[in-house]
Design a protein around this motif. Structure first.
Motif, short mmCIF file in Angstrom:
data_model
loop_
_atom_site.label_atom_id
_atom_site.label_comp_id
_atom_site.label_asym_id
_atom_site.label_seq_id
_atom_site.Cartn_x
_atom_site.Cartn_y
_atom_site.Cartn_z
N LEU A 63 0.80 -1.22 0.00
CA LEU A 63 0.00 0.00 0.00
C LEU A 63 0.84 1.28 0.00
CD1 LEU A 63 -2.76 -1.11 2.55
CD2 LEU A 63 -3.01 -0.84 0.07
N GLY A 64 2.10 1.19 -0.42
CA GLY A 64 2.93 2.38 -0.50
C GLY A 64 2.70 3.16 -1.79
N ARG A 65 3.15 4.41 -1.81
CA ARG A 65 3.00 5.22 -3.03
C ARG A 65 3.72 4.58 -4.21
NH1 ARG A 65 1.84 10.11 -5.11
NH2 ARG A 65 1.01 10.96 -3.18
N GLU A 66 4.89 3.98 -3.94
CA GLU A 66 5.65 3.36 -5.02
C GLU A 66 4.93 2.15 -5.62
OE1 GLU A 66 6.89 1.44 -1.16
OE2 GLU A 66 6.45 3.47 -1.89
N ASP A 67 3.93 1.63 -4.92
CA ASP A 67 3.18 0.47 -5.41
C ASP A 67 1.95 0.88 -6.20
OD1 ASP A 67 4.82 -1.47 -3.95
OD2 ASP A 67 3.90 -0.61 -2.16
N PHE A 68 1.69 2.17 -6.32
CA PHE A 68 0.49 2.64 -7.01
C PHE A 68 0.87 3.13 -8.40
CE2 PHE A 68 -3.12 5.24 -8.11
CZ PHE A 68 -4.18 4.57 -7.53
N TYR A 69 0.30 2.49 -9.42
CA TYR A 69 0.61 2.84 -10.80
C TYR A 69 -0.30 3.98 -11.26
CZ TYR A 69 1.40 2.37 -15.81
OH TYR A 69 1.71 2.61 -17.13
N VAL A 70 0.30 5.04 -11.78
CA VAL A 70 -0.47 6.20 -12.24
C VAL A 70 -0.68 6.11 -13.74
CG1 VAL A 70 -0.57 8.71 -12.36
CG2 VAL A 70 0.49 7.61 -10.38
N SER A 71 -1.94 6.25 -14.17
CA SER A 71 -2.29 6.26 -15.59
C SER A 71 -3.34 7.35 -15.80
CB SER A 71 -2.84 4.90 -16.02
OG SER A 71 -4.22 4.80 -15.73
N PRO A 72 -3.73 7.64 -17.05
CA PRO A 72 -4.78 8.64 -17.26
C PRO A 72 -6.08 8.34 -16.53
CG PRO A 72 -3.63 8.22 -19.32
CD PRO A 72 -3.11 7.21 -18.33
N ALA A 73 -6.33 7.05 -16.23
CA ALA A 73 -7.57 6.68 -15.55
C ALA A 73 -7.61 7.11 -14.09
CB ALA A 73 -7.78 5.16 -15.64
N ASN A 74 -6.45 7.34 -13.49
CA ASN A 74 -6.45 7.72 -12.07
C ASN A 74 -5.60 8.94 -11.76
OD1 ASN A 74 -3.74 6.85 -11.97
ND2 ASN A 74 -4.31 4.80 -11.30
N ALA A 75 -5.04 9.57 -12.78
CA ALA A 75 -4.10 10.67 -12.57
C ALA A 75 -4.72 11.83 -11.80
CB ALA A 75 -3.54 11.16 -13.90
N MET A 76 -5.98 12.16 -12.10
CA MET A 76 -6.62 13.28 -11.41
C MET A 76 -6.80 12.97 -9.93
SD MET A 76 -7.77 16.33 -11.53
CE MET A 76 -7.95 16.64 -13.29
N ALA A 77 -7.21 11.75 -9.63
CA ALA A 77 -7.39 11.37 -8.23
C ALA A 77 -6.06 11.40 -7.49
CB ALA A 77 -8.01 9.97 -8.14
N VAL A 78 -5.00 10.92 -8.11
CA VAL A 78 -3.68 10.93 -7.48
C VAL A 78 -3.24 12.37 -7.24
CG1 VAL A 78 -1.25 10.34 -7.79
CG2 VAL A 78 -3.01 8.70 -8.46
N HIS B 25 -4.35 5.15 2.15
CA HIS B 25 -3.15 4.84 2.94
C HIS B 25 -1.98 5.74 2.53
CE1 HIS B 25 -5.23 1.22 4.36
NE2 HIS B 25 -4.29 1.15 5.28
N VAL B 26 -1.84 6.01 1.24
CA VAL B 26 -0.79 6.93 0.78
C VAL B 26 -1.00 8.30 1.42
CG1 VAL B 26 0.10 8.19 -1.21
CG2 VAL B 26 -0.35 5.72 -1.39
N TRP B 27 -2.23 8.79 1.36
CA TRP B 27 -2.55 10.10 1.93
C TRP B 27 -2.30 10.12 3.43
CZ3 TRP B 27 -6.69 11.36 5.32
CH2 TRP B 27 -6.86 12.74 5.54
N ALA B 28 -2.76 9.09 4.13
CA ALA B 28 -2.57 9.05 5.58
C ALA B 28 -1.09 9.01 5.94
CB ALA B 28 -3.29 7.83 6.16
N THR C 220 0.35 12.57 5.44
CA THR C 220 -0.20 13.66 6.26
C THR C 220 -0.21 13.36 7.75
OG1 THR C 220 -2.46 12.79 6.08
CG2 THR C 220 -1.73 14.34 4.36
N GLY C 221 0.16 12.13 8.11
CA GLY C 221 0.06 11.74 9.51
C GLY C 221 -1.36 11.48 9.93
N GLY C 222 -2.21 11.20 8.93
CA GLY C 222 -3.63 10.97 9.21
C GLY C 222 -3.92 9.53 9.59
N ARG C 223 -5.18 9.30 9.92
CA ARG C 223 -5.64 7.96 10.27
C ARG C 223 -6.77 7.55 9.35
NH1 ARG C 223 -6.19 8.62 16.74
NH2 ARG C 223 -6.64 10.76 16.12
N ILE C 224 -7.06 6.26 9.36
CA ILE C 224 -8.09 5.69 8.50
C ILE C 224 -9.05 4.88 9.35
CG2 ILE C 224 -8.56 4.16 6.54
CD1 ILE C 224 -5.69 4.67 5.60
N VAL C 225 -10.34 5.06 9.11
CA VAL C 225 -11.35 4.31 9.85
C VAL C 225 -12.49 3.94 8.91
CG1 VAL C 225 -12.56 6.42 10.58
CG2 VAL C 225 -12.82 4.31 11.91
#
Length: 229
Positions: A15-30, A58-61, A64-69
């Motif tokens: 779930l790391g940033r390096e494990d997330f593949y960026v393409s035109p389908a998700n670039a805006m969300a990233v 998980h990348v965002w958290a 940013t030091g955030g949490r997920i629930v």
């Protein structure tokens, strides 16, 4: 030829940033997840099952030091503590039938923003389709900036399949993934199901994951014995 060994081990999702593949389908969300701030300090991220919502949360958290629930696990007594940091609330539409959970999320929504922290909320569909009976909560969610993860293009589907295999400690040849991309139903959920079925059949038959096996899994009942390669 060396044979691939298959072990019945639980999949461990990377779930790391390096494990997330960026393409035109998700670039805006990233790009929005990576933004230093959001309008109103809140964001709704939507996309089908398996599209990467949890991964991006998980990348965002992590950044940013955030949490997920999970929305369904929110407890009223935990709200003051949760509001002290950025917070991601996953699968919000799942509480559409629970008015008390909606009241808890409404309290968290107001308090986390009052504390000056960011709020990320996720769901499969756009917010207008969440149909939360608590009108004040629904209206505030609809007022948040919204970004969607689109259906996968070829490059993203290849990357998703490769990651799903890696999560299961499997390494099929590239032609297997190319074959799957061309012939499978183009949904993230289907990709996860196909990889799981291939893993199960390869383990049961003590064989490599090949193009021929991929073809059989896509076109026949995987619980029935099939011909060899």
């Amino acid at each position: 030829m060396a044979r691939q060994l298959s072990f019945d081990l639980p999949a461990k999702t990377a779930l790391g940033r390096e494990d997330f593949y960026v393409s035109p389908a998700n670039a805006m969300a990233v790009a929005m997840i990576s933004a230093s701030s959001w309008p109103g300090n809140k964001l709704v991220l939507s996309g089908p099952a398996g599209s990467g919502k949890t991964h991006l949360a998980h990348v965002w958290a992590g950044e940013t030091g955030g949490r997920i629930v999970q929305a369904s696990r929110l407890r009223h007594e935990d709200v003051p503590e949760l509001a002290r940091t950025p917070i991601a609330v996953e699968d919000v539409p799942m509480i559409a039938g629970d008015l008390e959970q909606q009241k808890t999320l409404f309290h968290l929504h107001n308090l986390v923003l009052a504390e000056g922290n960011a709020l990320l909320m996720t769901g499969r569909l756009a917010p207008k389709f969440w149909h939360l009976p608590l009108a004040d909560l629904q209206s505030r969610i609809e007022g948040a900036h919204h970004v969607a993860l689109d259906p996968p293009d070829d490059a993203l589907l290849c990357a998703v399949l490769a990651k799903l295999f890696v999560d299961r400690q499997l390494s099929p040849r590239p032609e297997v993934i190319s074959y799957l991309v061309k012939h499978m139903d183009r949904r993230f959920e289907t990709a996860a199901e196909v990889v799981e079925r291939l893993d199960r059949v390869a383990l049961a038959e003590k064989r490599e994951i090949t193009r021929a096996l991929a073809s059989r899994v896509l076109t026949s009942d995987t619980d029935a014995a099939g011909p060899g390669d």
